[in-house]
Design an enzyme around this catalytic site. Structure first.
Site, PDB file in Angstrom:
ATOM      1  N   CYS A 206       6.565  -0.759   6.614  1.00 14.90           N
ATOM      2  CA  CYS A 206       6.116   0.461   5.947  1.00 14.90           C
ATOM      3  C   CYS A 206       7.249   0.970   5.070  1.00 14.90           C
ATOM      4  O   CYS A 206       8.409   0.983   5.498  1.00 14.90           O
ATOM      5  CB  CYS A 206       5.752   1.507   7.001  1.00 14.90           C
ATOM      6  N   LEU A 207       6.905   1.404   3.871  1.00 13.06           N
ATOM      7  CA  LEU A 207       7.939   1.901   2.952  1.00 13.06           C
ATOM      8  C   LEU A 207       8.592   3.177   3.482  1.00 13.06           C
ATOM      9  O   LEU A 207       9.687   3.521   3.056  1.00 13.06           O
ATOM     10  CB  LEU A 207       7.336   2.143   1.560  1.00 13.06           C
TER      11      LEU A 207
ATOM     12  N   HIS B 239      -1.788   6.895   7.728  1.00 20.68           N
ATOM     13  CA  HIS B 239      -0.892   7.887   7.118  1.00 20.68           C
ATOM     14  C   HIS B 239      -1.604   9.215   6.866  1.00 20.68           C
ATOM     15  O   HIS B 239      -0.955  10.263   6.788  1.00 20.68           O
ATOM     16  CB  HIS B 239      -0.343   7.365   5.779  1.00 20.68           C
TER      17      HIS B 239
ATOM     18  N   GLN C 248       3.017   9.914   1.842  1.00 25.68           N
ATOM     19  CA  GLN C 248       4.336   9.272   1.751  1.00 25.68           C
ATOM     20  C   GLN C 248       5.155   9.779   0.561  1.00 25.68           C
ATOM     21  O   GLN C 248       6.365   9.571   0.534  1.00 25.68           O
ATOM     22  CB  GLN C 248       4.197   7.748   1.662  1.00 25.68           C
TER      23      GLN C 248
ATOM     24  N   HIS D 242      -3.684   0.625   8.244  1.00 24.98           N
ATOM     25  CA  HIS D 242      -2.306   1.137   8.166  1.00 24.98           C
ATOM     26  C   HIS D 242      -2.242   2.324   7.212  1.00 24.98           C
ATOM     27  O   HIS D 242      -1.673   3.377   7.549  1.00 24.98           O
ATOM     28  CB  HIS D 242      -1.367   0.007   7.710  1.00 24.98           C
ATOM     29  N   GLU D 243      -2.818   2.151   6.014  1.00 22.80           N
ATOM     30  CA  GLU D 243      -2.715   3.222   5.008  1.00 22.80           C
ATOM     31  C   GLU D 243      -3.477   4.467   5.450  1.00 22.80           C
ATOM     32  O   GLU D 243      -2.994   5.597   5.274  1.00 22.80           O
ATOM     33  CB  GLU D 243      -3.214   2.738   3.651  1.00 22.80           C
TER      34      GLU D 243
ATOM     35  N   GLY E 155       0.831  -1.185   0.000  1.00 20.13           N
ATOM     36  CA  GLY E 155       0.000   0.000   0.000  1.00 20.13           C
ATOM     37  C   GLY E 155       0.869   1.240   0.000  1.00 20.13           C
ATOM     38  O   GLY E 155       2.081   1.165   0.254  1.00 20.13           O
TER      39      GLY E 155
END
Ligand code: NI
Length: 174
Positions: free
Chosen positions: A101-102, A147, A52, A143-144, A47
């Site tokens: 997470c990226l 953000h 981000q 999670h997404e 995701g």
């Protein structure tokens, strides 16, 4: 194809509360979504949220239609563009599982999430989305969407004995 730089934890732009999208099916929104999809795919992400890549709007994408090498055990989640999301937990049941997470490269932590949720929002054309999901799908959405309110998963970790380097915890993923 345009790959965008992914901001890393510590960048204050990851801590903002993102703005709602007001114009759908616009060139700017389609370009943003295309860049996000390209960037997520190139990084093998499950995701990606617009903050981000430094974009202050309530846009997230997630899903893999095949096995994701970063999450080989996870069941597939349909590839989804979700804008202005609203999450409603359907029970107080929580489960803990590993997340990465990226924006937090090289680390994994065990994070509690609601097991059953409903989420609503819109796709990039302005068409409504309304789904009831559980398990990994529910985890990815939570999670997404975190953000979009300036939350990174380490802020949700309760037990820091369950937080560490991917290369140590899961050497098979390297
Ligand atoms: Ni993330």
């Amino acid at each position: 194809m345009a790959l965008r730089d992914i901001l890393k934890m510590g960048d204050p732009r990851l801590l903002r509360v993102a703005q709602p999208v007001t114009a759908f099916d616009s060139d700017a929104l389609h370009l943003l979504v295309t860049d996000m999809l390209d960037t997520m795919r190139a990084a093998d992400g499950a995701g990606l949220a617009a903050p981000q890549i430094g974009v202050d709007f309530q846009v997230v994408i997630f899903g893999t239609n095949s096995v994701n090498p970063r999450y080989p055990q996870a069941s597939p989640v349909p590839r989804t563009v979700l804008i202005n999301p609203v999450i409603t937990p359907l029970s107080s049941d929580e489960t803990e599982d590993w997340e990465g997470c990226l924006s937090v490269p090289g680390l994994r932590g065990k994070v509690p999430r609601f097991e059953h949720i409903r989420y609503t929002g819109f796709d990039q054309y302005g068409d409504p989305i309304d789904r009831t999901v559980d398990g990994f799908h529910a985890r990815v959405v939570q999670h997404e969407c975190d953000h979009l309110i300036g939350k990174l998963y380490p802020m949700r970790v309760r037990d820091f004995t369950q937080f560490g380097f991917t290369s140590v915890l899961f050497p098979e993923l390297q």
